[in-house]
Design a protein around this motif. Structure first.
Motif, short mmCIF file in Angstrom:
data_model
loop_
_atom_site.label_atom_id
_atom_site.label_comp_id
_atom_site.label_asym_id
_atom_site.label_seq_id
_atom_site.Cartn_x
_atom_site.Cartn_y
_atom_site.Cartn_z
N ILE A 48 0.98 -1.30 0.17
CA ILE A 48 0.00 0.08 0.10
C ILE A 48 0.84 1.43 0.18
CG2 ILE A 48 -1.54 1.23 1.35
CD1 ILE A 48 -2.78 -1.40 2.43
N VAL A 49 1.81 1.19 0.81
CA VAL A 49 2.72 2.52 1.30
C VAL A 49 3.67 2.83 -0.14
CG1 VAL A 49 4.33 3.40 2.56
CG2 VAL A 49 2.38 2.54 3.63
N ARG A 50 4.02 1.84 -0.84
CA ARG A 50 5.14 2.02 -1.94
C ARG A 50 4.25 2.53 -2.83
NH1 ARG A 50 6.18 -4.16 -4.21
NH2 ARG A 50 4.28 -4.74 -4.72
N SER A 51 2.82 2.30 -3.24
CA SER A 51 1.94 2.79 -4.20
C SER A 51 1.53 4.20 -3.87
CB SER A 51 0.96 1.97 -4.61
OG SER A 51 -0.19 2.12 -4.03
N ASP A 52 1.49 4.44 -2.55
CA ASP A 52 0.70 5.97 -2.25
C ASP A 52 1.93 6.71 -1.95
OD1 ASP A 52 -1.69 4.94 -2.48
OD2 ASP A 52 -1.95 4.54 -0.40
N ILE A 53 2.92 6.53 -1.35
CA ILE A 53 4.00 7.54 -0.93
C ILE A 53 5.21 7.40 -1.77
CG2 ILE A 53 5.61 8.19 0.87
CD1 ILE A 53 3.38 7.24 2.66
N VAL B 253 5.08 7.76 8.97
CA VAL B 253 3.67 7.53 9.00
C VAL B 253 3.54 6.35 9.70
CG1 VAL B 253 3.40 6.39 6.70
CG2 VAL B 253 1.43 7.40 7.97
N ASN B 254 2.53 6.03 10.61
CA ASN B 254 2.46 4.85 11.29
C ASN B 254 0.90 4.27 11.46
OD1 ASN B 254 2.20 2.66 13.21
ND2 ASN B 254 3.03 3.70 14.76
N LEU B 255 0.72 3.19 10.29
CA LEU B 255 -0.47 2.76 10.20
C LEU B 255 -0.90 1.27 10.79
CD1 LEU B 255 -0.37 3.11 6.23
CD2 LEU B 255 -1.60 4.70 7.78
N TYR B 256 -2.10 1.43 11.37
CA TYR B 256 -2.17 0.21 12.45
C TYR B 256 -3.83 -0.52 12.06
CZ TYR B 256 -5.54 2.23 15.72
OH TYR B 256 -6.69 2.72 16.43
N GLN B 257 -3.93 -1.57 12.47
CA GLN B 257 -5.40 -2.27 12.47
C GLN B 257 -5.56 -3.21 13.37
OE1 GLN B 257 -5.64 -4.83 9.06
NE2 GLN B 257 -3.70 -6.06 9.35
N THR C 279 10.12 2.86 -2.05
CA THR C 279 11.41 3.65 -1.85
C THR C 279 10.39 5.28 -1.93
OG1 THR C 279 11.27 3.79 -4.47
CG2 THR C 279 12.97 2.49 -3.15
N TYR C 280 11.14 6.23 -1.63
CA TYR C 280 10.63 7.59 -1.86
C TYR C 280 11.70 8.63 -2.43
CZ TYR C 280 13.41 8.35 2.36
OH TYR C 280 14.53 8.56 3.08
N LEU C 281 11.59 9.65 -2.89
CA LEU C 281 12.47 10.81 -3.09
C LEU C 281 12.88 11.43 -2.03
CD1 LEU C 281 11.08 11.64 -6.82
CD2 LEU C 281 13.01 10.05 -6.17
N ASP C 282 14.02 11.49 -1.83
CA ASP C 282 14.40 12.42 -0.60
C ASP C 282 14.63 14.10 -1.16
OD1 ASP C 282 16.77 12.96 -2.10
OD2 ASP C 282 18.18 11.55 -0.47
N LYS C 283 15.08 14.90 -0.04
CA LYS C 283 15.11 16.29 -0.53
C LYS C 283 15.70 16.65 -1.69
CE LYS C 283 14.68 18.46 3.94
NZ LYS C 283 15.01 17.83 5.34
N ASP C 284 16.94 15.79 -2.06
CA ASP C 284 17.66 16.01 -3.12
C ASP C 284 17.02 15.45 -4.51
OD1 ASP C 284 19.35 17.47 -1.54
OD2 ASP C 284 20.37 15.63 -0.98
N GLY C 285 16.06 14.65 -4.47
CA GLY C 285 15.19 14.06 -5.50
C GLY C 285 16.12 12.65 -5.75
N LYS C 286 16.66 12.17 -4.78
CA LYS C 286 17.52 10.89 -4.72
C LYS C 286 16.45 9.70 -4.26
CE LYS C 286 21.63 10.11 -3.41
NZ LYS C 286 22.75 10.64 -2.73
#
Ligand code: ATP
Ligand code: MG
Length: 569
Positions: A117-122, A130-134, A426-433
């Motif tokens: 979920i998180v890889r496709s949303d963030i 973020v902390n998600l629970y169920q 993965t995500y892009l950091d401040k420098d776009g990496k």
């Protein structure tokens, strides 16, 4: 709730299938019903207690800033193949096929789904952490489902997963969750202890378990009387005290007849056990490689530490046949003059500083004495692989180590990038990496906590619920339901408590008082209000389940008194 309308079927007899007290009492109090091994229905009374635990968990998770989600139970096999756990989970995972013969699993845990979920949303650092629970039913085909709700095959868990851009951010959330867990178990009214736990081959301080203390606990926990050090025996360590160092002497081959055990050997040589070294042969069940494990004679090997030290999924002692096939002689193996170079040597920290010790000499009835690590042999791996013993010195203070039994009800764990790497979260950091997310996971066995509460709080008459998770807090018992003064006073107290939002039962059954008292104690209401002979004077009895105390009290004071006592029990 009126008892006559409730669905409570209590049992006098102890059900044969139940081994532990929580299981016995939950069955006897009519809280749960077995459908199949490790699979239970919650009846109204049991479900009410479960919901109370669940609500405390939910309130505290929300307060801590975690966000509630609800993920599917049925999960496609592809995700588990992607993480690599499709093969690792083995028979503990319930697997099924859909009508198109596609593989699915019944979720034993949700790292894969949440990471998907998180890889496709963030995609940006801005959305983290973020902390998600169920709070959801989990399925595990446990090898030995037992003890009722304690080790079920279908059970209720709160599972949370956090995602971060840095180790510091993970550390912060880990601490937040630790505090939250302490609040949760405190609010449940339980005595508990957070302990260091096994964190697998990675090691470090990234794994803590929360144990509800109870004699019947499956886990042994070690704690110090000198500081707050506490750890599961699986991972506990101690300050190592070796006998004084000596000058290295020359090795001798000594005839040691009739010394089949290490104790007998020490006795025969007239040396303390702390001058001997046990050599044990273990097999890595994943690679089939053999390891000679060396440990000081008075210690035992901790197989979990060993497994982590050699990075194995599981280990087992070699069989007599395997020992023989390797050209070794059982009872007389040792690291010095070891002829087989396929066997790797793992040495516990207790042997490497040990001067002039004894080891097996590869022939029956013979040992080498004055063997020394470094001069005479080397190990491929040196690690702490011993099981600590009660009475040893704490690793962090001068305190002594003690032992207690606990039930693991919660676990907080720094996952790192194990799943985010495998699933490419993965995500892009401040420098776009592009960077890989860092994860934590946090579980609470909600149904197990409910059972653990009973393991910790009961007597020969039944359950003693802490107020916070009691299905009903007060049981009002008119002694004689045919007496109008009693029933009307009982009814009025009942209505008042309901108006105060206190969970109350009115035992309106036409039964003898003794019969109703027995049920009340079995079910474990924290307070009983007995409306009897003095009803006409407006006096009732208020009984405290935990202490057995009885107060005679006027009808006008009883509500406030109950509210006051609720804060205490
Ligand atoms: P255990 O060592 O007892 O098998 P685990 O390490 O498999 O537990 P986790 O995967 O960390 O447990 O699950 C989180 C929590 O879920 C545990 O701390 C425990 O309270 C609960 N739990 C795990 N397995 C069961 C089970 N079979 N029945 C009930 N509760 C369980
Ligand atoms: Mg398990």
């Amino acid at each position: 709730m009126k008892f006559s309308k409730s669905y409570i079927k209590t049992l006098k007899e102890t059900p044969k299938e139940a081994e532990v007290i929580s299981h016995i009492l939950m069955l006897r109090a009519g809280m749960i019903k077995k459908l199949a091994s490790g699979i239970y229905s919650y009846l109204p009374l049991g479900y009410k207690a479960l919901k109370k635990v669940e609500n405390i968990v939910r309130e505290e998770m929300d307060r801590a800033g975690a966000l509630e989600v609800h993920m599917p139970v049925i999960q496609p096999a592809e995700l588990w193949q992607e993480s690599g756990r499709w093969s690792v989970m083995g028979p503990e995972m319930f697997r099924l096929k859909d009508r198109h013969e596609r593989d699915f699993v019944l979720g034993p845990t949700h790292e894969e789904v949440i990471t998907d979920i998180v890889r496709s949303d963030i995609s940006s650092y801005k959305a983290l952490p973020v902390n998600l629970y169920q709070i959801q039913t989990k399925f595990r085909d446990e090898r030995r489902p037992r003890f009722g709700l304690m080790r079920g095959r279908e059970f209720l868990m709160k599972d949370a997963y956090s995602f971060h851009t840095s180790q510091e951010s993970l550390d912060e959330e880990f601490e937040n969750m630790r505090e939250t867990y302490s609040r949760i178990f405190t609010r449940c009214g339980l005595k508990f202890r957070p302990v260091e736990a096994d964190s697998g081959a990675i090691g470090g301080n990234g794994s803590q378990e929360f144990h509800v203390l109870a004699e019947s606990g499956e886990d042994e926990i070690i704690y110090s009387d000198g500081c707050d050090y506490a750890a599961n025996i699986e991972t506990a360590t101690s300050k190592l005290v070796n006998p004084p160092k000596e000058e290295e002497k020359e090795i001798e081959l000594v005839h040691t007849p009739d010394s089949p055990t290490i104790e007998k050997l020490a006795e025969f040589l007239n040396i303390p056990l702390t001058r001997t070294v046990k050599a044990l042969l273990y097999k890595d069940l994943g690679t089939d490689e053999f390891y000679m494990v060396l440990i000081r004679g008075d210690f035992d090997v901790n197989e979990i530490k060993l497994k982590n030290a050699i990075n194995a999924v599981a280990v087992e002692m070699a069989t007599d046949e395997e020992i023989e096939n390797l050209g070794l002689i059982k009872g007389y193996i040792g690291p010095y003059k070891l002829a087989n170079d396929k066997i790797k040597i793992v040495a516990d920290l207790s042997v490497i500083e040990l001067s002039n010790h004894v080891t097996g000499a590869h022939q029956k009835d013979y040992h080498f004495v004055n063997v020394n690590y470094g001069r005479d042999y080397k190990a491929d791996i040196i690690k702490d692989i011993r099981t600590v013993k009660v009475g040893e010195t704490c690793p962090k203070s001068d305190g002594k180590l003690h032992s207690a039994r606990g039930i693991e009800c919660g676990h907080v764990f720094k996952l790192g990038t194990k799943y985010s790497e495998a699933l490419k979260a993965t995500y892009l950091d401040k420098d776009g990496k592009t960077q890989t997310m860092i994860m934590g996971c946090y579980g609470i066995g909600v149904s197990r906590t409910m059972a653990a509460a009973i393991e910790q709080n009961y007597d020969e008459n039944g359950i003693i619920w802490p107020v916070a998770i009691a299905p009903y807090v007060v049981d009002i018992i008119p002694a004689n339901v045919k007496n109008e003064a009693q029933t009307s006073l009982a009814e009025s107290i009942y209505q008042k408590l309901k108006a105060e939002n206190i969970d109350v039962m009115l035992d309106d059954r036409d039964e003898k008082p003794g019969f109703k008292f027995k049920d009340a104690d079995l079910i474990g209401f924290p307070f009983k209000v007995v409306v009897g002979k003095r009803a006409e004077e407006g006096i009732v009895e208020l009984k405290i389940r935990k202490t057995g105390e009885t107060l005679e009290i006027s009808k006008d004071e009883v509500i406030n008194k109950i509210k006051e006592l609720m804060l205490k029990y």
